[in-house]
Write a protein that holds these residues in place. Structure first.
Motif, PDB file in Angstrom:
ATOM      1  N   LEU B  26       5.063   3.140   8.418  1.00  0.00           N
ATOM      2  CA  LEU B  26       6.020   3.712   7.465  1.00  0.00           C
ATOM      3  C   LEU B  26       6.213   2.792   6.263  1.00  0.00           C
ATOM      4  O   LEU B  26       6.166   3.233   5.107  1.00  0.00           O
ATOM      5  N   LEU B  27       6.422   1.508   6.567  1.00  0.00           N
ATOM      6  CA  LEU B  27       6.642   0.568   5.467  1.00  0.00           C
ATOM      7  C   LEU B  27       5.405   0.445   4.602  1.00  0.00           C
ATOM      8  O   LEU B  27       5.496   0.274   3.397  1.00  0.00           O
ATOM      9  N   LYS B  28       4.241   0.523   5.244  1.00  0.00           N
ATOM     10  CA  LYS B  28       3.005   0.415   4.474  1.00  0.00           C
ATOM     11  C   LYS B  28       2.964   1.520   3.411  1.00  0.00           C
ATOM     12  O   LYS B  28       2.648   1.262   2.255  1.00  0.00           O
ATOM     13  N   PHE B  30       5.558   3.531   2.334  1.00  0.00           N
ATOM     14  CA  PHE B  30       6.693   3.702   1.429  1.00  0.00           C
ATOM     15  C   PHE B  30       7.171   2.415   0.768  1.00  0.00           C
ATOM     16  O   PHE B  30       7.945   2.466  -0.163  1.00  0.00           O
ATOM     17  N   ALA B  31       6.745   1.276   1.298  1.00  0.00           N
ATOM     18  CA  ALA B  31       7.259   0.033   0.703  1.00  0.00           C
ATOM     19  C   ALA B  31       6.162  -0.930   0.280  1.00  0.00           C
ATOM     20  O   ALA B  31       6.020  -1.235  -0.894  1.00  0.00           O
ATOM     21  N   TRP B  32       5.375  -1.384   1.236  1.00  0.00           N
ATOM     22  CA  TRP B  32       4.479  -2.502   0.908  1.00  0.00           C
ATOM     23  C   TRP B  32       3.444  -2.126  -0.133  1.00  0.00           C
ATOM     24  O   TRP B  32       3.181  -2.886  -1.057  1.00  0.00           O
TER      25      TRP B  32
END
Lengths: 358, 166
Positions: B26-28, B30-32
């Motif tokens: 998910l973070l990959k 939407f964030a990272w």
């Protein structure tokens, strides 16, 4: 400005840590028990996972145990899926009856019992009752979920601020240098410019996850996730799997047929190197688990000393020591996150290292 | 160790693994990825801008150096031209002088030669005329003088005397 605020927050946090610890210890006093044993039991209990989220407990005037917190769902696989609220277990004080089966909480674990809740013991005072497969949303699972949500919210929002311009805003100003640090000081030097991008997501997630969850363990909420071996095992397993699956020809050659040494040495080195691939992530899980557990035990023991001394000199000294140790633990929280990330990056780096002449 | 294994919670392990792997993905997304892309984009932008500025500065320096060089060249050329002109002037003057000198010498020589020859011719004529006159005079004198023997002798004697004097 950000730094000043966070420093204030940290100071405030420590005030609460120590203040709440007082409240906890006092509230848990029971008649007929030695104070030292009680403190030891309390620390043991604190280090364990639990099926409900209790912030603290106390004994009221009527001699009843009161818990402040909220119950969490219990999920058991025992002749089919069984889901019920942990409030049914009453902190191990009574037997829960679900679908004709009886369950009792004993030392943080759920055991299958008869209707009376009898627990049989072996000679080492271990319970011998059947343990159903427990997939409950425990306090730690809940915390992990919460931290995940927090990270998703914070970093997701941070990512959105970039869309407006080239610079990030708010908390991103504080987090961006850390992200760049992980990239420039951990990922690139260990993995190399060519491959590091593939591992950035994992390295960043694990760094912030361990850091935040370690810090959370220092708050008066009393959650301790990284001192649970199942958690560190899961994290180290992911590192191991990523290393193993991204290992190139050169990596495996160095394990099974070490170049540059005589043939008998190659044969001796192969099992050692193979074992080394397991030991490396194993050291990761033990290191994180042991550091955080030790930190919590020492910190809580020193806080406990305040109640054993019960005089101005000893208790004040203990308080000061606990305060200094809390600061040290704050450093350890970040340091362990750094070490875990650093070593993971190192292992990934060795797995994708290109062949070069010795 | 036994305690560790007995305390190992399969449920917690399962949830941790599931939640963490989910979190990574998910973070990959939407964030990272957006964060790292934005940071990288910014860094490349800064690097490019710095590079461009450096290039412009270098170009500027090159241009300045070129101008300097051209100016120097022009100055040198002017200098050389001036020197050439001066040299040529001196040479022309010298040449003309030499030529004039030579011409003058030649004319003088010719004049001298002509004067000499004229002089010779005049002398010759003079001599001839003097000789003719002398003969005439001598004839007349002789005619008169030779009217008597004595006179003839006297004449011869005086002439001889004169001849020796000469």
């Amino acid at each position: 400005m950000q730094n000043v605020i966070s420093l204030k927050t940290i100071c405030l946090l420590f005030f609460f840590v120590t203040a709440f610890s007082f409240a906890k210890e006092e509230g848990h006093h029971e008649e007929g028990k030695d104070l030292k044993t009680e403190i030891k039991e309390y620390i043991d209990h604190h280090l364990l996972d639990s099926h409900d989220f209790s912030l603290f407990s106390y004994t009221n005037d009527a001699g009843e145990h009161k818990y402040v917190g909220f119950p969490l769902p219990v999920i058991l696989f025992d002749n089919g899926l069984k889901v019920f609220s942990s409030s049914k277990l009453h902190h191990g004080e009574s037997v829960a009856e679900v679908g004709g089966e009886y369950y009792k909480l004993y030392h943080g674990k759920i055991y299958k019992t008869d209707a009376e809740g009898t627990i049989s013991y072996d000679e080492h005072h271990h319970a011998t009752n059947v343990k159903p497969l427990d997939f409950s949303i425990t306090k730690n699972v809940f915390t992990v979920f919460l931290v995940g949500l927090l990270m998703f919210f914070v970093f997701g929002r941070m990512a959105k601020t970039y869309k407006n311009g080239q610079m990030t805003k708010g908390i991103g100003r504080f987090l961006e240098p850390i992200i760049i640090y992980v990239r420039d000081e951990i990922a690139i030097p260990n993995i190399g410019k060519k491959h590091y991008k593939r591992y950035m997501s994992y390295l960043l997630t694990i760094f912030f996850f361990i850091w935040i969850i370690n810090l959370l363990g220092l708050t008066p909420l009393g959650v301790n996730v990284t001192n649970n071996i199942a958690v560190t095992f899961a994290l180290a397993l992911i590192t191991y799997l990523i290393t193993t699956f991204s290992g190139n020809k050169n990596y495996w050659k160095h394990i099974f047929w070490m170049p540059g040494v005589p043939v008998p040495m190659k044969i001796i080195l192969a099992p050692i190197e193979l074992l080394g691939t397991f030991i490396k992530p194993f050291s990761l899980l033990i290191r994180l688990y042991a550091n955080i557990t030790a930190g919590h035990i020492v910190l809580m023991s020193i806080i406990g000393l305040m109640f054993i001394f019960k005089n101005w000199v000893g208790s004040t000294l203990s308080f000061g020591l606990a305060f200094v140790l809390s600061l040290l633990e704050l450093l350890v929280a970040a340091l362990q996150a750094y070490i875990f990330t650093m070593l993971s990056a190192l292992y990934f780096g060795s797995a994708v290292e290109e062949h070069h002449d010795h | 160790m036994e305690k560790l294994i007995s305390e190992f919670s399969v449920g917690l392990f399962f949830w941790q693994l599931l939640l963490f792997v989910g979190l990574v993905f998910l973070l990959k997304k939407f964030a990272w990825k957006p964060i790292l892309d934005a940071v990288e984009k910014r860094e490349t932008g800064i690097k490019d801008a710095l590079f461009a500025a450096d290039n412009a500065r270098k170009e500027m320096e090159n241009l300045k150096a070129d101008n300097e060089r051209i100016l120097n060249e022009a100055r040198a050329e002017r200098e050389a031209m001036l020197k050439d002109a001066r040299d040529m002037k001196t040479k022309m003057i010298n040449d003309a002088k030499d030529e004039a000198q030579a011409q003058a010498t030649k004319i003088i020589e010719q004049a001298q030669a002509a004067i000499e020859s004229e002089k010779k011719a005049a002398m010759e004529e003079l001599k001839n005329q003097v000789a003719g006159l002398s003969i005439e005079i001598a004839e007349k004198v002789v005619r008169k003088e030779l009217s008597s023997n004595d006179n003839q002798l006297q004449l011869v004697e005086s002439m001889l005397g004169e001849a020796t004097l000469n």
